[in-house]
Design a protein around this motif. Structure first.
Motif, PDB file in Angstrom:
ATOM      1  N   LEU A   1       1.009  -3.867  14.219  1.00 16.02           N
ATOM      2  CA  LEU A   1      -0.442  -4.102  14.313  1.00 16.02           C
ATOM      3  C   LEU A   1      -0.834  -4.752  15.638  1.00 16.02           C
ATOM      4  N   ASP A   2       0.068  -5.496  16.248  1.00 16.07           N
ATOM      5  CA  ASP A   2      -0.223  -6.037  17.586  1.00 16.07           C
ATOM      6  C   ASP A   2      -0.368  -4.897  18.599  1.00 16.07           C
ATOM      7  N   ALA A   3       0.443  -3.861  18.413  1.00 12.50           N
ATOM      8  CA  ALA A   3       0.425  -2.742  19.370  1.00 12.50           C
ATOM      9  C   ALA A   3      -0.581  -1.670  18.982  1.00 12.50           C
ATOM     10  N   ASN A   4      -0.841  -1.551  17.689  1.00 10.14           N
ATOM     11  CA  ASN A   4      -1.676  -0.463  17.181  1.00 10.14           C
ATOM     12  C   ASN A   4      -2.522  -0.995  16.021  1.00 10.14           C
ATOM     13  N   PRO A   5      -3.733  -1.459  16.304  1.00 11.09           N
ATOM     14  CA  PRO A   5      -4.544  -2.130  15.269  1.00 11.09           C
ATOM     15  C   PRO A   5      -5.025  -1.205  14.152  1.00 11.09           C
ATOM     16  N   ASP A   6      -4.952   0.101  14.344  1.00 10.04           N
ATOM     17  CA  ASP A   6      -5.463   1.008  13.313  1.00 10.04           C
ATOM     18  C   ASP A   6      -4.473   2.153  13.077  1.00 10.04           C
ATOM     19  N   PRO A   7      -3.294   1.806  12.550  1.00 11.68           N
ATOM     20  CA  PRO A   7      -2.258   2.831  12.434  1.00 11.68           C
ATOM     21  C   PRO A   7      -2.504   3.791  11.278  1.00 11.68           C
ATOM     22  N   ALA A   8      -2.081   5.023  11.469  1.00 14.18           N
ATOM     23  CA  ALA A   8      -2.082   6.005  10.383  1.00 14.18           C
ATOM     24  C   ALA A   8      -0.913   5.690   9.452  1.00 14.18           C
ATOM     25  N   VAL A   9      -0.996   6.227   8.229  1.00 16.84           N
ATOM     26  CA  VAL A   9       0.071   5.972   7.254  1.00 16.84           C
ATOM     27  C   VAL A   9       1.437   6.371   7.826  1.00 16.84           C
ATOM     28  N   ALA A  10       1.476   7.501   8.511  1.00 20.28           N
ATOM     29  CA  ALA A  10       2.759   7.953   9.079  1.00 20.28           C
ATOM     30  C   ALA A  10       3.296   6.954  10.106  1.00 20.28           C
ATOM     31  N   GLU A  11       2.371   6.329  10.831  1.00 18.87           N
ATOM     32  CA  GLU A  11       2.806   5.336  11.822  1.00 18.87           C
ATOM     33  C   GLU A  11       3.308   4.064  11.134  1.00 18.87           C
ATOM     34  N   ILE A  12       2.688   3.713  10.026  1.00 21.30           N
ATOM     35  CA  ILE A  12       3.164   2.542   9.267  1.00 21.30           C
ATOM     36  C   ILE A  12       4.548   2.838   8.705  1.00 21.30           C
ATOM     37  N   ARG A  13       4.702   4.003   8.117  1.00 14.96           N
ATOM     38  CA  ARG A  13       6.017   4.386   7.577  1.00 14.96           C
ATOM     39  C   ARG A  13       7.077   4.334   8.667  1.00 14.96           C
ATOM     40  N   ASP A  14       6.720   4.826   9.835  1.00 19.28           N
ATOM     41  CA  ASP A  14       7.653   4.855  10.951  1.00 19.28           C
ATOM     42  C   ASP A  14       8.033   3.429  11.360  1.00 19.28           C
ATOM     43  N   ALA A  15       7.022   2.550  11.434  1.00 19.93           N
ATOM     44  CA  ALA A  15       7.270   1.166  11.865  1.00 19.93           C
ATOM     45  C   ALA A  15       8.150   0.418  10.867  1.00 19.93           C
ATOM     46  N   LEU A  16       8.046   0.773   9.586  1.00 17.85           N
ATOM     47  CA  LEU A  16       8.827   0.083   8.555  1.00 17.85           C
ATOM     48  C   LEU A  16      10.129   0.809   8.213  1.00 17.85           C
ATOM     49  N   ALA A  17      10.403   1.888   8.932  1.00 15.67           N
ATOM     50  CA  ALA A  17      11.569   2.716   8.577  1.00 15.67           C
ATOM     51  C   ALA A  17      12.882   1.954   8.693  1.00 15.67           C
ATOM     52  N   GLY A  18      12.922   0.931   9.513  1.00 15.67           N
ATOM     53  CA  GLY A  18      14.166   0.170   9.673  1.00 15.67           C
ATOM     54  C   GLY A  18      14.296  -0.988   8.709  1.00 15.67           C
ATOM     55  N   ASN A  19      13.354  -1.106   7.787  1.00 15.70           N
ATOM     56  CA  ASN A  19      13.380  -2.207   6.816  1.00 15.70           C
ATOM     57  C   ASN A  19      13.662  -1.644   5.430  1.00 15.70           C
ATOM     58  N   LEU A  20      14.819  -1.948   4.923  1.00 15.28           N
ATOM     59  CA  LEU A  20      15.197  -1.425   3.607  1.00 15.28           C
ATOM     60  C   LEU A  20      14.795  -2.393   2.509  1.00 15.28           C
ATOM     61  N   CYS A  21      14.289  -1.824   1.414  1.00 15.81           N
ATOM     62  CA  CYS A  21      13.887  -2.618   0.252  1.00 15.81           C
ATOM     63  C   CYS A  21      14.550  -2.002  -0.971  1.00 15.81           C
ATOM     64  N   ARG A  22      15.234  -2.854  -1.737  1.00 21.47           N
ATOM     65  CA  ARG A  22      15.936  -2.334  -2.918  1.00 21.47           C
ATOM     66  C   ARG A  22      15.050  -2.372  -4.162  1.00 21.47           C
ATOM     67  N   CYS A  23      13.891  -3.037  -4.079  1.00 26.27           N
ATOM     68  CA  CYS A  23      13.100  -3.247  -5.291  1.00 26.27           C
ATOM     69  C   CYS A  23      11.869  -2.350  -5.392  1.00 26.27           C
ATOM     70  N   THR A  24      11.164  -2.178  -4.303  1.00 24.67           N
ATOM     71  CA  THR A  24       9.849  -1.527  -4.382  1.00 24.67           C
ATOM     72  C   THR A  24       9.969  -0.074  -3.936  1.00 24.67           C
TER      73      THR A  24
END
Ligand code: FES
Ligand code: FES
Length: 168
Positions: free
Chosen positions: A114-137
């Motif tokens: 969000l610092d770099a892109n204040p209005d990201p598309a869903v695909a951009e959010i998915r991309d930004a979080l792609a390196g964060n694994l979650c076992r619960c959600t």
């Protein structure tokens, strides 16, 4: 030993550590900043994500010595004493986390986005979080939270029904 002086969450900190010490270990063991988590220790899970000079990094992959003279932001640096950061608030409002172990890393990745892109598309959010694994959600509510936080940070208003920010 390696001498390291860096700015962490706005405060200048120094330590002398064995040269193989990672930034994650420095934060957790020298400075008691335990928000960044030790998950895989090999760059796979993103639980250790912090920002260095404005960019998200896996702190388990960076040596403390490589952070010398740089500016580090950890999850502990986001909230003020009386208010959560809008990203933290949105994660709470959207009930985006379960056990919470991945949370600090996910939120720091979202902050870098969000610092770099204040209005990201869903695909951009998915991309930004792609390196964060979650076992619960299923990640869906995390994406919703990042969208809501983006709105608040752009001054476009909070989500309908969102609870007011509360003390950290
Ligand atoms: Fe750093 Fe998993 S602990 S990426
Ligand atoms: Fe449990 Fe993400 S909420 S690992």
């Amino acid at each position: 030993m390696t001498d390291v002086t860096l700015k962490i969450n706005g405060e200048t900190r120094s330590a002398s550590v064995p040269p193989e010490t990672t930034l994650l270990k420095l934060l957790r063991e020298q400075f008691n900043l335990t928000g960044a988590k030790l998950g895989c220790d090999v760059g796979d899970c993103g639980a250790c994500t912090v920002m260095v000079d404005g960019v998200s990094v896996n702190s388990c992959l960076m040596l403390a010595g490589q952070a010398d003279g740089r500016e580090v932001l950890t999850i502990e640096g986001l909230a003020t004493p009386d208010r959560l950061h809008p990203i933290q608030q949105a994660f709470e409002d959207c009930a985006s986390l379960q056990c919470g172990f991945c949370g600090p890393g996910v939120i720091m990745s979202a902050k870098a986005l969000l610092d770099a892109n204040p209005d990201p598309a869903v695909a951009e959010i998915r991309d930004a979080l792609a390196g964060n694994l979650c076992r619960c959600t299923g990640y869906t509510k995390m994406i919703e939270a990042v969208q809501e936080a983006a709105k608040v940070m752009r001054g476009a208003g909070a989500r309908r029904g969102a609870k007011p920010a509360r003390a950290a």
